[in-house]
Design an enzyme around this catalytic site. Structure first.
Site, mmCIF file in Angstrom:
data_model
loop_
_atom_site.group_PDB
_atom_site.id
_atom_site.type_symbol
_atom_site.label_atom_id
_atom_site.label_comp_id
_atom_site.label_asym_id
_atom_site.label_seq_id
_atom_site.Cartn_x
_atom_site.Cartn_y
_atom_site.Cartn_z
ATOM 1 N N HIS A 140 97.484 65.928 -37.291
ATOM 2 C CA HIS A 140 96.662 66.074 -36.077
ATOM 3 C C HIS A 140 96.064 67.478 -36.026
ATOM 4 O O HIS A 140 94.861 67.645 -35.782
ATOM 5 C CB HIS A 140 97.530 65.801 -34.848
ATOM 6 C CG HIS A 140 96.888 66.135 -33.544
ATOM 7 N ND1 HIS A 140 96.383 65.185 -32.685
ATOM 8 C CD2 HIS A 140 96.680 67.329 -32.922
ATOM 9 C CE1 HIS A 140 95.881 65.766 -31.619
ATOM 10 N NE2 HIS A 140 96.053 67.079 -31.733
ATOM 11 N N GLU A 141 96.887 68.488 -36.259
ATOM 12 C CA GLU A 141 96.406 69.874 -36.192
ATOM 13 C C GLU A 141 95.429 70.186 -37.323
ATOM 14 O O GLU A 141 94.444 70.911 -37.121
ATOM 15 C CB GLU A 141 97.593 70.846 -36.224
ATOM 16 C CG GLU A 141 98.530 70.738 -35.033
ATOM 17 C CD GLU A 141 97.825 70.931 -33.712
ATOM 18 O OE1 GLU A 141 96.819 71.669 -33.670
ATOM 19 O OE2 GLU A 141 98.259 70.330 -32.714
ATOM 20 N N HIS A 144 92.005 69.129 -36.405
ATOM 21 C CA HIS A 144 91.313 70.133 -35.591
ATOM 22 C C HIS A 144 90.681 71.204 -36.478
ATOM 23 O O HIS A 144 89.558 71.653 -36.231
ATOM 24 C CB HIS A 144 92.296 70.800 -34.629
ATOM 25 C CG HIS A 144 92.620 69.991 -33.416
ATOM 26 N ND1 HIS A 144 91.662 69.393 -32.638
ATOM 27 C CD2 HIS A 144 93.815 69.700 -32.827
ATOM 28 C CE1 HIS A 144 92.239 68.764 -31.622
ATOM 29 N NE2 HIS A 144 93.543 68.933 -31.720
ATOM 30 N N GLU A 213 91.030 65.574 -28.588
ATOM 31 C CA GLU A 213 92.440 65.282 -28.843
ATOM 32 C C GLU A 213 92.618 63.844 -29.316
ATOM 33 O O GLU A 213 93.392 63.570 -30.249
ATOM 34 C CB GLU A 213 93.270 65.537 -27.579
ATOM 35 C CG GLU A 213 93.403 67.000 -27.197
ATOM 36 C CD GLU A 213 94.057 67.836 -28.286
ATOM 37 O OE1 GLU A 213 94.973 67.331 -28.972
ATOM 38 O OE2 GLU A 213 93.649 68.997 -28.466
#
Length: 299
Positions: A140-141, A144, A213
Site C-alpha cells: 500500500h505504501e 503511494h 487511500e
C-alpha cells in the site's frame, strides 16, 4: 515513472477534476487579492516558501517528527527483504527504509519523488502484524510512492495554505493597522473570501486524499494478489489503535494524511468522515472484499 502497479483511470479523472477546481479557486482568489490589497505578493512569497520547504524536505520533516530513523539491511533484514521483494515485483526503485520507535501501529511513505522516498514503519505495527499482513501494508505504501502521492497532495494543499496565511495576516495585522472604514471593509472582505477558499480547498483535498487511500489499497492488493492480508492488517491495526490512549492519538493525529490508518477517524457518513483524510474502515474492507472475489474468479 512506469511500474507494475495497476493503473487507476478513476484516480486520474479525479485528479484532473480536483486540479481543475483548485485551479479555478486559485485564479479567482489571486485576482481578488490583487484587486483589493497590495500585500498579496508578500503572502504568496511566504506561502510559496512554505510549499517549497514542505515539498523538498517532506521526508526529513516527517521522519524527525515521528522519531523515525533510517535502518540498514543488517539492522532490519526481514523488513528490507519484504520491501526488496515488493520493489522487484513492482519494477520500481527501492526507497529508503526507516523504523519509528513508537507503539502506535502504523506506517507511512514520504518524499518528493520515488528516488527520494522513505517508507517508515513503527515498532508497534511490526510487533502486531504477521509477515503477509505487513507485506500488504508495505505494498500500500509503495503504491503511494509509485504514484507520487506525497508530491500531489503537497501541491494540491498549496491554495489552502495560502488562504490560511492571508486570513492570519488580515486578522492579526490588517485590522489593527487600518482604522479607515474603507480599508477595514477591504480587509474584512479579503478575510471572508480567504476563509471560504480555505474551506473549499480543504474539502477538495480531503476528498482526494480519501480516494487516493482507496486507490493505494487496490493497487497494493493487486500487486501482492492477497487483498485478504491487507484487510486483515487494516482490521487488526484499527482495533489496536482504538485501545491506544487518547492523548497519544491526539499527538499523532497531525500525521493522519501520511499514515496507513488514521490515528483518529470519523465513522460512517457523519460530518467527521467528510473531513477525514481516510475513508471509513468499512468502505476499505468492502472494496478489498470485492477485489478478493474478482481475483478469485480470475484464478
Amino acid at each position: 515513472m512506469k511500474t507494475r502497479f495497476a493503473p487507476d483511470r478513476g484516480l486520474s479523472r479525479r485528479m484532473v477534476m480536483t486540479s481543475f477546481l483548485l485551479g479555478l479557486l486559485y485564479v479567482a482568489f489571486v485576482a481578488l487579492l490583487i484587486a483589493l490589497t497590495g500585500s498579496a505578493v508578500l503572502a504568496v512569497v511566504i506561502a510559496a516558501g512554505a510549499l517549497f520547504v514542505q515539498y523538498w524536505f517532506s521526508d526529513r520533516i516527517a521522519l524527525y517528527a515521528m522519531r523515525g530513523r533510517i535502518v540498514s539491511p543488517e539492522e532490519a533484514p526481514q523488513l528490507h527483504g519484504a520491501i526488496d521483494r515488493l520493489c522487484a515485483l513492482a519494477d520500481m526503485p527501492k526507497p529508503r527504509v526507516a523504523i519509528a520507535d513508537v507503539d502506535l501501529p502504523n506506517a507511512f511513505a514520504t518524499g518528493r519523488n520515488p528516488k527520494n522516498a522513505v517508507v517508515c514503519v513503527t515498532t508497534g505495527i511490526m510487533r502486531r502484524l504477521d509477515a503477509d499482513e505487513l507485506e500488504g501494508v508495505l505494498s500500500h505504501e509503495l503504491s503511494h510512492v509509485a504514484h507520487r502521492d506525497v508530491a500531489v497532495m503537497t501541491i494540491a494543499s498549496f491554495l489552502g495554505v495560502l488562504a490560511g496565511l492571508i486570513t492570519r495576516f488580515g486578522l492579526y495585522g490588517g485590522l489593527s493597522r487600518n482604522r479607515d472604514q474603507n480599508a477595514a471593509v477591504i480587509v474584512l472582505t479579503v478575510i471572508l473570501v480567504s476563509v471560504v477558499v480555505y474551506a473549499i480547498s480543504f474539502l477538495l483535498t480531503r476528498a482526494l486524499s480519501r480516494y487516493r487511500e482507496l486507490a493505494a489499497d487496490r493497487a497494493g492488493a493487486m500487486l501482492t494478489g492477497r487483498p485478504s492480508a491487507l484487510a486483515s492488517a487494516l482490521t487488526k491495526i484499527s482495533g489496536d489503535i482504538a485501545r491506544i490512549p487518547s492523548r497519544d492519538l491526539r499527538q499523532a493525529e497531525a500525521f493522519n494524511a501520511f499514515f496507513f490508518a488514521p490515528a483518529i477517524s470519523g465513522q460512517g457518513k457523519s460530518l467527521s468522515s467528510l473531513l477525514s483524510t481516510h475513508p471509513p474502515l468499512e468502505t476499505r474492507l468492502d472494496r478489498l472484499g470485492v477485489l478478493s472475489r474478482e481475483l478469485g474468479e480470475q484464478a
